[in-house]
Design a protein around this motif. Structure first.
Motif, PDB file in Angstrom:
ATOM      1  N   GLN A 151       0.861  -1.387  -0.029  1.00 34.42           N
ATOM      2  CA  GLN A 151      -0.214   0.219   0.011  1.00 34.42           C
ATOM      3  C   GLN A 151       0.895   1.417   0.403  1.00 34.42           C
ATOM      4  N   GLN A 152       2.148   1.372   0.681  1.00 36.53           N
ATOM      5  CA  GLN A 152       3.084   1.997   0.532  1.00 36.53           C
ATOM      6  C   GLN A 152       3.693   2.563  -0.563  1.00 36.53           C
ATOM      7  N   ALA A 153       4.043   1.471  -0.698  1.00 38.83           N
ATOM      8  CA  ALA A 153       5.576   1.597  -1.797  1.00 38.83           C
ATOM      9  C   ALA A 153       4.656  -0.132  -3.461  1.00 38.83           C
ATOM     10  N   PRO A 154       5.485   1.242  -4.978  1.00 40.46           N
ATOM     11  CA  PRO A 154       5.349   0.592  -5.917  1.00 40.46           C
ATOM     12  C   PRO A 154       6.029  -1.185  -5.512  1.00 40.46           C
ATOM     13  N   LYS A 155       5.392  -2.326  -5.926  1.00 44.65           N
ATOM     14  CA  LYS A 155       5.652  -3.782  -6.459  1.00 44.65           C
ATOM     15  C   LYS A 155       7.137  -3.780  -6.681  1.00 44.65           C
ATOM     16  N   PRO A 156       7.960  -4.852  -5.947  1.00 46.41           N
ATOM     17  CA  PRO A 156       8.916  -4.903  -6.199  1.00 46.41           C
ATOM     18  C   PRO A 156       9.346  -4.931  -8.322  1.00 46.41           C
ATOM     19  N   GLU A 157       8.526  -5.816  -8.767  1.00 49.02           N
ATOM     20  CA  GLU A 157       8.453  -5.838 -10.100  1.00 49.02           C
ATOM     21  C   GLU A 157       8.533  -5.353 -10.802  1.00 49.02           C
ATOM     22  N   GLN A 158       7.626  -3.544 -10.116  1.00 49.04           N
ATOM     23  CA  GLN A 158       7.839  -2.382 -10.759  1.00 49.04           C
ATOM     24  C   GLN A 158       8.614  -1.784 -10.664  1.00 49.04           C
ATOM     25  N   LEU A 159       9.138  -1.986  -9.257  1.00 50.24           N
ATOM     26  CA  LEU A 159      10.864  -1.034  -8.817  1.00 50.24           C
ATOM     27  C   LEU A 159      11.834  -1.928  -9.765  1.00 50.24           C
TER      28      LEU A 159
END
Lengths: 158, 158
Positions: free
Chosen positions: A27-35
């Motif tokens: 909910q806070q940060a983008p998903k690892p795959e997005q990063l």
């Protein structure tokens, strides 16, 4: 019996705690795959622009194009790419499986390598503004040396 | 004996010819698929950074992070993305099939849309440097408006 129950329940609780933590992170940060996708994209944009600088120093030189390219490389170098290597991105797939070695997340040398890249990228932007082709060529070589240093230590071979 | 020599030499010549051809290609312009991959990457980096600005204006504001993000967006906007829409890139696959509509390559409005994006991106970098959160939020909205305008006219729907 108590011990057996504990053996069953403890892992379930641990998994539930992990899931809850993962939800909070999501909910806070983008998903690892997005990063991972973003960092792979950032290096592609860097590659486009180093390629443009190289084409200029090897062929017909367009000062304005080199300035644009160098400024783009420097801006991305200064953008805070480290945020794209957040915990959870050690493995995973962005556009493709990440090629990063686990050492990048633990080896202190990674910070030095990143700092060198930033330094040479900022220097390239300065040199590009002056328009001395030989100086740009030399500085491009220094920048590419920092790319290679990181690839040698922290990128898996194909 | 002559035939045996030919059997040895011919493959060597063939490999040499292939190598020469590969060098010639490398010296020419990047392939359309590469250009498409680069432009898809550029928009990903822009998305990463507009997302960071949005997270800052909606949550805890970090002036330095917003400056870095806004400078990255502006540098990419000013980098000359038009070069990544060279003839031959109307269709094709970079990371994925291009979503661009053919109209982008023929409609004069495309130039206006691109110019608006550059203008608002440069303005965001200026506003970010001042650190007024409300002004950054307003300017981010204007920038995102130019993204939407281009998507509405020139990007195929999913």
């Amino acid at each position: 019996m108590k011990q057996r129950l504990k053996n069953v329940v403890a892992p379930i609780l641990a998994v539930a705690a992990l899931a809850a933590a993962a939800t909070a992170v999501a909910q806070q940060a983008p998903k690892p795959e997005q990063l991972i996708k973003w960092r792979q994209s950032a290096y592609q944009v860097i590659a486009w622009n180093t390629g443009r600088v190289k084409a200029n120093v090897d062929g017909q030189y367009n000062k304005e194009e080199v300035i644009k390219a160098a400024n783009t490389i420097a801006a991305i170098a200064n953008s805070g790419l480290g945020a794209l290597y957040a915990p959870g991105t050690e493995t995973g797939k962005g556009w493709h499986d990440t090629a990063v070695k686990p050492e990048l997340f633990t080896d202190k040398k990674a910070g030095e390598v990143a700092a060198n890249f930033n330094k040479e990228a900022n220097e390239l932007a300065k040199v590009a503004a002056l328009g001395d082709v030989a100086a740009v060529k030399t500085q491009l070589g220094k920048l590419q040396g920092t790319c290679k240093a990181c690839h040698d230590d922290f990128r898996k071979k194909d």
